[in-house]
Design a protein around this motif. Structure first.
Motif, PDB file in Angstrom:
ATOM      1  N   GLU A   1       0.829  -1.200   0.000  1.00  0.00           N
ATOM      2  CA  GLU A   1       0.000   0.000   0.000  1.00  0.00           C
ATOM      3  C   GLU A   1       0.862   1.247   0.000  1.00  0.00           C
TER       4      GLU A   1
ATOM      5  N   VAL B   1       3.036   5.654   2.238  1.00  0.00           N
ATOM      6  CA  VAL B   1       2.903   4.741   3.373  1.00  0.00           C
ATOM      7  C   VAL B   1       4.269   4.142   3.672  1.00  0.00           C
TER       8      VAL B   1
ATOM      9  N   HIS C   1       6.314   1.202   5.369  1.00  0.00           N
ATOM     10  CA  HIS C   1       6.184  -0.193   5.799  1.00  0.00           C
ATOM     11  C   HIS C   1       7.455  -0.585   6.553  1.00  0.00           C
TER      12      HIS C   1
ATOM     13  N   ASP D   1       1.230   3.975  17.320  1.00  0.00           N
ATOM     14  CA  ASP D   1       0.262   4.102  16.242  1.00  0.00           C
ATOM     15  C   ASP D   1       0.531   5.405  15.504  1.00  0.00           C
TER      16      ASP D   1
ATOM     17  N   ARG E   1       2.772   1.271   8.537  1.00  0.00           N
ATOM     18  CA  ARG E   1       2.295  -0.105   8.696  1.00  0.00           C
ATOM     19  C   ARG E   1       3.444  -0.957   9.248  1.00  0.00           C
TER      20      ARG E   1
ATOM     21  N   HIS F   1       5.046  -4.651  10.014  1.00  0.00           N
ATOM     22  CA  HIS F   1       5.011  -6.022   9.524  1.00  0.00           C
ATOM     23  C   HIS F   1       5.985  -6.882  10.330  1.00  0.00           C
TER      24      HIS F   1
END
Length: 331
Positions: free
Chosen positions: A157, A196, A198, A208, A213, A215
């Protein structure tokens, strides 16, 4: 050879009594050493090679029989521990600095007694040469890496999707990822609201964050190198090679890296990577790669050219073979 790790308490006691670095004691594995002894008693060898300073204890059955030792230093371990100390609290930092000093003595002794030492970068050559002088043979042999590997099939994303990889076992890496996610990334989102980040391998140290994101560590590394992404190495430890940068080049992803990482990977800004040392520079670099397809293509092509000219496995094998021959002839 399968051997369970030694208990932390036993490692600490043995290290203190024997005055050897903790990490060396931890990797002094009796079953491995026994297997080496069996091999040198039944077969003929020209060279024994130790991958990293912790493997030196396992070579003794071979070096005791007069087989020349080639020590391949993936990192300058003492530099790693010194760097880690800057991220630790007072007691931890003090222990890490003490261990770094012991490792420096161990490394110096290993290089002085090895028939040859292999380093991966010019950055790692300099401190070892300063420690031992001009006598011992130290040779730079880069990391072998294929010029072209496929990128990940499943897109990530984000426009752009930016990937950084971290490690739960390495404090500086965790702190770097946290800083990028919590401090740098808001500035990126102001300029690139669809971007985004990652983070692969991060844990609870990252809260947060908008546009971030988290992983788990990928089961196969290709999962983190999805086609169309950008790989960021915002900082690095001061030794060795950021192999994730080589993998990004190979899989056709452009790199945005700190100046220190660029120096370690021996790349050039605007040729095979983009350098960024501040949030503002990271924003500019990512925006340029996202908006300018020609720049992205040039950076990817430059990275693969760097792999072809400096990391070709065939060339590295020839260099190592020549080194083994010289070591054997001198023994």
């Amino acid at each position: 050879v399968s051997e369970p790790p030694r208990s932390a308490r036993r490692v600490l006691v043995t290290s203190i009594l024997g005055r050897r670095p903790v990490t060396v004691v931890r990797h002094d594995l009796a079953r491995v050493r026994q297997r080496v002894a069996e091999l040198v008693n039944t077969e003929s060898f020209d060279v024994v090679q130790a991958e990293q300073v912790q493997a030196i204890p396992q070579t003794r059955p071979a070096t005791g029989r007069g087989i020349p030792l080639v020590y391949r230093a993936h990192n300058v371990e003492s530099a790693l521990w010194t760097f880690a100390a800057t991220f630790g609290r007072s007691v931890t930092a003090g222990l890490l600095r003490r261990e770094a000093k012991r490792l420096a003595v161990w490394e110096r002794t290993v290089v002085q007694h090895a028939s040859a030492t292999v380093v991966l970068t010019d950055l790692d050559m300099a401190p070892l040469r300063l420690a031992v002088g001009d006598g011992p043979l130290i040779e730079k042999v880069p990391v072998p890496y294929p010029e072209a590997l496929p990128a990940g099939e499943f897109p990530l994303e984000g426009r752009p999707a930016v990937v950084t990889l971290t490690s739960q076992t390495w404090l500086p890496s965790r702190e770097s990822a946290r800083q990028v996610a919590e401090v740098w990334w808001p500035a990126v989102r102001e300029r690139l609201p669809d971007a985004v980040l990652h983070v692969f391998g991060a844990g609870s140290e990252i809260g947060d964050c908008d546009g971030v994101r988290i992983h788990p560590p990928p089961e196969e590394s290709v999962e983190a190198f999805a086609a169309g992404g950008i790989v960021a190495i915002p900082t690095r430890h001061p030794t060795g090679v950021p192999v994730k940068g080589l993998e990004a080049w190979s899989r056709g992803l452009p790199l945005v890296v700190s100046s220190e990482a660029a120096e370690a990977i021996e790349g050039s800004d605007g040729v095979d990577l983009v350098t960024a040392d501040t949030p503002e520079e990271l924003v500019a670099g990512l925006a340029a790669l996202a908006d300018d397809g020609g720049l992205r293509d040039r950076i990817v092509a430059g990275g693969r050219k760097r792999l072809r000219t400096h990391h070709d496995p065939k060339l590295i094998a020839e260099q190592l073979t020549g080194l083994y021959g010289r070591v054997r002839s001198r023994s």
